[in-house]
Design a protein around this motif. Structure first.
Motif, mmCIF file in Angstrom:
data_model
loop_
_atom_site.group_PDB
_atom_site.id
_atom_site.type_symbol
_atom_site.label_atom_id
_atom_site.label_comp_id
_atom_site.label_asym_id
_atom_site.label_seq_id
_atom_site.Cartn_x
_atom_site.Cartn_y
_atom_site.Cartn_z
ATOM 1 N N ASN A 322 0.690 -1.213 0.001
ATOM 2 C CA ASN A 322 0.099 0.289 0.163
ATOM 3 C C ASN A 322 0.791 1.219 0.021
ATOM 4 O O ASN A 322 1.698 1.354 -0.697
ATOM 5 N N HIS A 323 0.641 2.252 0.800
ATOM 6 C CA HIS A 323 1.335 3.522 0.810
ATOM 7 C C HIS A 323 2.151 3.836 1.836
ATOM 8 O O HIS A 323 2.773 4.768 2.084
ATOM 9 N N LEU A 324 2.209 2.632 2.815
ATOM 10 C CA LEU A 324 3.083 2.902 3.999
ATOM 11 C C LEU A 324 3.904 1.744 4.438
ATOM 12 O O LEU A 324 3.770 0.640 3.829
ATOM 13 N N MET A 325 4.880 1.937 5.299
ATOM 14 C CA MET A 325 5.878 0.818 5.675
ATOM 15 C C MET A 325 6.186 1.244 7.339
ATOM 16 O O MET A 325 6.358 2.438 7.405
ATOM 17 N N LEU A 326 6.441 0.040 7.911
ATOM 18 C CA LEU A 326 6.803 0.046 9.320
ATOM 19 C C LEU A 326 8.204 -0.307 9.440
ATOM 20 O O LEU A 326 8.391 -1.678 8.716
ATOM 21 N N ILE A 327 9.047 0.520 9.683
ATOM 22 C CA ILE A 327 10.390 0.072 9.948
ATOM 23 C C ILE A 327 11.046 -0.230 11.524
ATOM 24 O O ILE A 327 10.653 0.527 12.327
ATOM 25 N N ASP A 328 11.630 -1.440 11.527
ATOM 26 C CA ASP A 328 12.167 -1.819 12.828
ATOM 27 C C ASP A 328 13.409 -1.456 12.943
ATOM 28 O O ASP A 328 14.573 -1.685 12.028
ATOM 29 N N LEU A 329 13.767 -0.371 13.684
ATOM 30 C CA LEU A 329 15.130 0.358 13.905
ATOM 31 C C LEU A 329 16.194 -0.490 14.788
ATOM 32 O O LEU A 329 17.289 0.103 14.896
ATOM 33 N N ARG A 330 15.777 -1.305 15.347
ATOM 34 C CA ARG A 330 16.720 -2.005 16.249
ATOM 35 C C ARG A 330 18.109 -2.408 15.939
ATOM 36 O O ARG A 330 18.839 -2.241 16.595
ATOM 37 N N ASN A 331 18.161 -2.718 14.672
ATOM 38 C CA ASN A 331 19.259 -3.084 14.024
ATOM 39 C C ASN A 331 20.271 -1.901 13.613
ATOM 40 O O ASN A 331 21.490 -1.789 13.371
ATOM 41 N N LYS A 332 19.760 -0.761 13.755
ATOM 42 C CA LYS A 332 20.262 0.719 13.570
ATOM 43 C C LYS A 332 20.649 1.336 14.936
ATOM 44 O O LYS A 332 20.956 2.376 15.011
ATOM 45 N N ASN A 333 20.066 0.635 15.894
ATOM 46 C CA ASN A 333 20.633 1.449 17.281
ATOM 47 C C ASN A 333 19.981 2.697 17.703
ATOM 48 O O ASN A 333 20.865 3.547 18.013
ATOM 49 N N ILE A 334 18.813 3.104 17.038
ATOM 50 C CA ILE A 334 18.094 4.052 17.446
ATOM 51 C C ILE A 334 16.805 3.969 17.887
ATOM 52 O O ILE A 334 16.058 3.065 17.105
ATOM 53 N N ALA A 339 14.470 8.737 16.759
ATOM 54 C CA ALA A 339 14.278 8.879 15.073
ATOM 55 C C ALA A 339 13.315 10.026 14.933
ATOM 56 O O ALA A 339 13.687 10.777 14.041
ATOM 57 N N GLU A 340 12.412 9.961 15.398
ATOM 58 C CA GLU A 340 11.032 10.961 15.044
ATOM 59 C C GLU A 340 11.631 12.521 15.320
ATOM 60 O O GLU A 340 11.790 13.390 14.810
ATOM 61 N N TYR A 357 5.906 -7.311 18.556
ATOM 62 C CA TYR A 357 6.717 -7.936 19.835
ATOM 63 C C TYR A 357 7.596 -7.008 20.118
ATOM 64 O O TYR A 357 8.822 -7.267 20.310
ATOM 65 N N ASP A 358 7.646 -5.684 20.060
ATOM 66 C CA ASP A 358 8.170 -4.575 20.516
ATOM 67 C C ASP A 358 9.059 -4.807 21.868
ATOM 68 O O ASP A 358 8.020 -4.927 22.752
ATOM 69 N N ASP A 359 9.928 -4.438 22.624
ATOM 70 C CA ASP A 359 10.633 -4.524 23.911
ATOM 71 C C ASP A 359 10.502 -3.253 24.282
ATOM 72 O O ASP A 359 10.652 -3.162 25.580
ATOM 73 N N LYS A 360 10.298 -2.082 23.609
ATOM 74 C CA LYS A 360 10.134 -0.672 24.225
ATOM 75 C C LYS A 360 8.735 -0.246 24.213
ATOM 76 O O LYS A 360 7.867 -1.065 23.629
ATOM 77 N N SER A 361 8.414 0.623 24.979
ATOM 78 C CA SER A 361 6.993 1.261 25.448
ATOM 79 C C SER A 361 6.502 1.967 24.216
ATOM 80 O O SER A 361 7.332 2.338 23.283
ATOM 81 N N ALA A 362 5.121 2.300 24.326
ATOM 82 C CA ALA A 362 4.668 2.995 23.094
ATOM 83 C C ALA A 362 5.106 4.460 23.068
ATOM 84 O O ALA A 362 4.852 5.187 22.160
ATOM 85 N N PHE A 363 5.791 5.029 24.259
ATOM 86 C CA PHE A 363 6.369 6.383 24.123
ATOM 87 C C PHE A 363 7.787 6.348 23.832
ATOM 88 O O PHE A 363 8.175 7.479 23.286
ATOM 89 N N VAL A 364 8.275 5.266 23.696
ATOM 90 C CA VAL A 364 9.809 5.322 22.794
ATOM 91 C C VAL A 364 9.952 4.465 21.638
ATOM 92 O O VAL A 364 9.965 5.028 20.661
ATOM 93 N N SER A 366 10.436 0.992 19.023
ATOM 94 C CA SER A 366 11.621 0.612 18.244
ATOM 95 C C SER A 366 11.455 0.909 16.759
ATOM 96 O O SER A 366 12.131 0.550 15.973
ATOM 97 N N GLY A 367 10.394 1.500 16.366
ATOM 98 C CA GLY A 367 9.907 1.486 15.018
ATOM 99 C C GLY A 367 9.675 3.217 14.654
ATOM 100 O O GLY A 367 9.430 4.058 15.352
ATOM 101 N N VAL A 368 9.652 3.184 13.132
ATOM 102 C CA VAL A 368 9.081 4.495 12.589
ATOM 103 C C VAL A 368 8.276 4.065 11.460
ATOM 104 O O VAL A 368 8.196 2.997 10.783
#
Ligand SMILES: Cc1ncc(COP(=O)(O)O)c(C=O)c1O
Length: 426
Positions: A322-334, A339-340, A357-364, A366-368
């Motif tokens: 579609n028009h979007l993508m979700l990126i897991d930034l864990r391998n980029k250490n940010i 990132a935002e 399966y994120d290990d960080k909270s909704a306020f932090v 792992s993705g963008v």
């Protein structure tokens, strides 16, 4: 009366912000000038509780025509028989639909918020999670795809009254037929919330939910490129298959039950000025230009995903339909939060998002999440995705280097100056 320069100055600043930056928030877009102009019109003065031809106020002859036009055009776009264009927003559309078909305490089954679902699909902090009994399905840990086996098992276990498909951060298409099969087996309604991919569905670029889902809700301001608002649609199933009754105990057509759940159920007077703008946007969607626009949206999203992948970024599910993508930034250490913030310094607007399966909270997080509907409206094509992804990558890799970010911001502003936005506004 003196013009309120304080507020108009802020509006001007917001226009400049939108002009100079790269807008990648997947739920945003830029309306046409005529849609924008229609939102500031005298119909905001008009009370019109009720529906065209059956209002609780006099003087509705003209707004009846714009609302009917919006309904007719929306039905034509999606080839459906019923539409309600009054919901003030996507959340309002979902609230009304649930009010129409559920009783407090009924079980509902939706995609988990942390896996890409939406607050109104059963989150504990939302009416949907407080009034109803929410259950969730998710996506596979390995492939990031909706786990239909899990959905079916949950449906058989909890026997929901409503199964919700659709998402805010899911880049793949849906198997509506499969969901309907299990819904029929357990006696549930199916609602597709197409708020995000509606524009692509409108132009036949993604699966058509209406043959399989009893109800379809959407926002009008994302890929549909209209004013901020919501809609509810239905193609068939008017016959009220579960024999639902209104408050007086009368059996009603589903369309009546939905109309009554919007007004008087969850809203008062409709925003007839916004409905006029919806009618204009729906007219635009019916043009061949909008077909090319949506095709370009899909091509840009795929080009962007490829550019991220080639730089070692991990896209959930490996790509996008579609028009979007979700990126897991864990391998980029940010983190997503950082990132935002960093992208903001470079005038690139996006939002942090939990990944499955994120290990960080909704306020932090792992993705963008990135979406291309808005930049495609600005006129970008595939080759421009290289510039955009390059700017994002360099920003994230130099997250703590203020001078580097200032330099990227300058490049971004210069780059964006070639894509006009509301030039008529001066
Ligand atoms: C899937 C989905 N449904 C509903 C909504 C709610 O729309 P609104 O913000 O107009 O209430 C959104 C908004 O992002 C969404 O993504």
């Amino acid at each position: 009366m003196q013009r309120d320069t304080l507020v108009f100055d802020l509006i001007r600043q917001e226009l400049e912000r939108q002009r100079r930056g790269i807008e990648l928030i997947a739920s945003e877009n830029f309306t046409s000038l005529q849609v924008m102009q229609a939102m500031g019109n005298v119909m905001t003065n008009k009370y019109a509780e009720g529906y065209p031809g059956r209002r609780y106020y006099g003087g509705c002859e003209i707004v009846d025509q714009t609302e009917q036009l919006a309904i007719d055009r929306l039905c034509q776009i999606f080839n459906v028989e019923y539409a309600n264009v009054q919901p003030h927003s996507g959340a309002q559309a979902n609230a009304a639909l649930m009010l129409a078909i559920l009783q407090p305490g009924d079980a509902i089954l939706g995609l988990d918020l942390s896996m890409g679902g939406h607050l109104t699909h059963g989150s504990a902090v939302n009416f949907s999670g407080k009034l109803y009994k929410p259950h969730f399905y998710g996506v596979g840990k390995e492939d990031g795809l909706v786990d239909y086996d899990m959905l079916e098992a949950k449906a058989r276990e909890v026997k929901p009254k409503l199964i919700i498909c659709g998402a805010s951060a899911y880049s793949r298409d849906w198997d509506y037929a499969r969901i309907r099969r299990v819904a029929d087996e357990v006696g549930a309604f199916v609602m597709a919330d197409i708020a995000h991919p509606a524009g692509l569905i409108a132009k036949g670029l993604l699966n058509y939910p209406f043959d399989h889902c009893h109800f379809v809700t959407s926002t009008t301001h994302k890929t549909l490129r209209g004013p901020r608002g919501g809609v509810i649609m239905m193609k068939k199933d008017f016959e009220n298959p579960f024999g639902l009754k209104d408050v007086k105990g009368n059996l009603r057509m589903m369309s009546n039950l939905i109309d009554m759940a919007v007004f008087p159920g969850t809203q008062g007077g409709p925003l007839e000025h916004v409905i006029a703008a919806k009618a204009i946007a729906f007219g635009e969607i019916l043009t061949p230009e909008f077909q090319s626009y949506q095709e370009q949206v899909q091509k840009n999203a795929q080009a962007m995903a490829a550019a991220f992948t080639s730089r070692g970024y991990q896209i959930i599910s490996g790509g996008t339909d579609n028009h979007l993508m979700l990126i897991d930034l864990r391998n980029k250490n940010i983190s997503g939060k950082k990132a935002e913030q960093v992208l903001g310094h470079a005038d690139i607007t996006a939002n942090k998002n939990m990944v499955p399966y994120d290990d960080k909270s909704a306020f932090v997080t792992s993705g963008v999440r990135f979406g291309v509907a808005a930049i495609t409206t600005r006129g970008m094509v595939e080759k421009d995705m290289e510039f955009v992804v390059n700017a994002i990558d360099r920003s994230l890799m130099q997250a703590d280097d203020a001078a580097a970010l200032a330099g990227i911001k300058k490049e971004v502003n210069e780059f964006m100056s070639q894509f006009a936005l509301y030039p008529e506004m001066g």
